[in-house]
Design an enzyme around this catalytic site. Structure first.
Site: not given
Ligand code: G6P
Length: 595
Positions: A27, A2
């Site tokens: 991401r 993340c």
């Protein structure tokens, strides 16, 4: 996997967080959320979807906040599973990147203590654990919390009563950006660059307290430490699209520059690693995805230039294999330097007693700490999820390394090394020539590839891995099933799949396999599959193919660089014609920090 960002200063945190989060969407982008401290209250908005889907009308006026873009691991993408997570009273909020391996045990313990959970994620335990330990000192509560966590994490914690952010990392990236009367923290540098180019990369186990004018770091042992301040040389513009419709297209077009940068100062002397210190009789290359394909090309490069036998392992398999009775010099290739499989494999190689080298594009990335030696590719920031210029620069490093090893082993004469170096010097220009005229590629992508359901990519020798990479790129961003094959293998099974509806992209260069390759292409033509040839001007090849893309003249050993650019463009324009989400393909992420 993340992206996280935190801001504290005098400006409106919301605007800064949103910008940062958008730069980190590569991401992960299945959910997004923010929390902002506004007059001793924390306001939040989080939901499934992209940063742009957040509903942010009204409120959010504070100047401390945290933000998150998610790539789901535990708990499907949903509003409830989106970060930030809160404690039971809504007093503190956290964002997390990584995986907490012992979250089930911790969750049970916290539930027993009366905490109520609202999500299925592993991350939520962090918020409740901090709540459990909190008695007025946030730094102390976070310190106690992280001492209980097993697994990987980068976290940022805020509390409604505190004018500070507390952050910590272990095996997930986290970088602090130091501004003027404001400080930031994020998973990656592009999220900070609007505010500062002075950064500190945190180390595993670091816990940091961030206020508008100070950054206070403690290491894993609780000792106060400082981390070196690094000045980032690239700008926000470098990381933005610069007139191209997608980052991927921009990054494809940046390849001449990226190659040039990766060669800079290294053609006269490539001395970043003193290979003579090591007794290199075998090389093992370990990596994932596109980097694995670079490694496969590297095998051909190293074996033919330096004469050193090379083996390849997928990082996700390496750790679970039985070590042979040799100690190869083990090379880990990872554009991000954060791929969990590759980092795990690097640790395992060390445990096995191998000397190790990391090839990565990201300064100070986690991989660099797990290896004996590091060589950086100089591709600049790559934002598109599909790796393009990072792959090309990985090849450049492998050529340079092979020449160096060849010279050292006496396998290569100085004159021959100079001939190779000259070929490398010519590469940026050759790629540029190719990129100046992509009409044919665009046309074939639209007419032939975008209408197919299955596509084969075939090559031989050094271009066999390039075929694999061409197929991977197409799968990743066009969502078309594609398979890369060594051309000689098609007859052992896949021929059964060849029809008029199955285009075959055939890479053909004049190396030792040329005659055989023409034979293979003839066999494919006989099955009536639409044939797209990729190679130099070549009458024989053109006679067999329905379509043809020409590359500039180049010795076969260096042809993968040019051929791969053609295949990148095939993938890009095919995906473009199909209206795909090119920079952020579904279900994927730029670096996968979970196993
Ligand atoms: C992810 C990316 C791929 C990449 C692979 C390895 O799966 O989507 O494009 O090739 O990770 O990444 P690395 O950073 O180790 O090169």
């Amino acid at each position: 996997m993340c992206g996280i960002v935190g801001y504290i200063g005098n400006s409106r945190a919301l605007d800064i967080l949103l910008k940062g989060m958008k730069r980190l969407e590569y991401r992960g982008y299945d959910s997004a959320g923010i929390a902002v401290r506004n007059h001793d209250e924390i306001e939040t908005e989080k939901r499934k979807g992209r940063v742009d889907d957040l509903e942010l009308d009204g409120l959010f006026d504070g100047n401390i906040g945290i933000g998150h873009t998610r790539w789901a691991t535990h708990g499907k993408p949903s509003d409830e599973n989106s970060h930030p997570f809160f404690d039971c009273t809504g007093s503190l909020a956290i964002v997390h990147n990584g995986i907490i391996d012992n979250f089930v045990t911790l969750k049970e313990e916290l539930e027993m203590a009366g905490h109520t959970f609202t999500s299925q994620t592993d991350s939520e335990v962090i918020a409740h654990m901090v709540e459990e330990y909190y008695s007025g000192d946030l730094l102390d509560a976070v310190t106690k919390t992280v001492s209980r966590l097993k697994g990987s994490y980068a976290i940022v914690v805020m509390h409604r009563d505190h004018q500070e952010l507390i952050a910590s990392r272990n095996q997930s990236p986290l970088v602090v950006g130091m501004g003027t009367e404001e400080n930031l923290v994020a998973s990656d540098v592009p999220a900070l660059l609007d505010h500062t180019n002075e950064v500190k990369y945190l180390m595993d186990g670091d816990i940091v307290r961030i206020t508008p004018d100070a950054v206070f770091i403690r290491d894993a042992t609780g000792r106060e430490v400082d981390r070196e301040t690094k000045v980032i040389k690239w700008t926000v513009e470098d990381a933005e699209k610069g007139g191209f419709e997608h980052f991927m297209l921009k990054e494809i077009h940046e390849q001449p520059k990226a190659i040039h940068e990766s060669l800079l100062g290294r053609l006269v002397e490539f001395d970043e690693v003193d290979f003579a210190r090591y007794d290199i009789r075998h090389i093992n290359i370990v990596s994932c995805g596109t980097s694995y394909h670079a490694g496969l090309v590297g095998k051909y490069i190293i074996e033919s230039i330096a004469g050193i036998p090379c083996m390849l392992d997928l990082a996700s398999e390496y750790r679970y294999s039985s070590p042979p009775d040799i100690y190869p010099f083990t090379v880990f290739i990872s554009q991000s330097g954060e791929t969990a499989d590759t980092i795990g494999a690097a640790k395992e190689a060390r445990r096995r007693g191998c000397k190790t080298l990391g090839i990565t594009n990201v300064l100070d990335s986690s991989l660099t700490r797990e290896v004996d030696e590091v060589i950086y590719t100089q591709a600049g920031p790559e934002i598109g999820v599909a790796a393009t210029k990072t792959f090309t620069t990985q090849l450049i490093v492998l050529y340079l390394m092979a020449i160096e090893l060849g010279l050292q082993r006496g396998k290569l004469l100085i004159e021959q090394a100079e001939t190779y170096r000259n070929e490398l010097r010519k590469l940026p220009r050759r790629v540029e020539v190719l990129l100046n005229d992509t009409e044919e590629i665009q046309d074939i992508s639209k007419r032939v590839l975008a209408n197919a359901e299955d596509i084969f990519f075939v090559g031989r020798n050094i271009n066999y891995p390039v075929a694999l990479e061409g197929a991977l790129k197409l799968k990743e961003i066009a969502y078309i099933h594609a398979a890369g094959y060594p051309a000689g293998e098609l007859k052992h099974g896949p021929f059964a799949l060849l029809t008029r509806e199955t285009p075959v992209v055939a890479i053909c260069v004049k190396d030792s396999t040329y005659e055989k390759m023409l034979g293979n292409i003839g066999e494919i033509a006989a099955r009536e599959s639409p044939l797209i040839g990729v190679g130099q001007e070549d009458h024989e090849l053109e006679k067999l193919c329905d379509e043809m893309v020409h590359i500039p003249d180049i010795p076969p050993l260096f042809s993968p660089v040019l051929i791969n650019v053609v295949l990148q463009l095939f993938a890009y324009y095919t995906a473009y014609n199909l209206g795909r989400s090119i920079d952020k393909p579904r279900n994927l992420a730029k670096s996968v920090t979970v196993e």
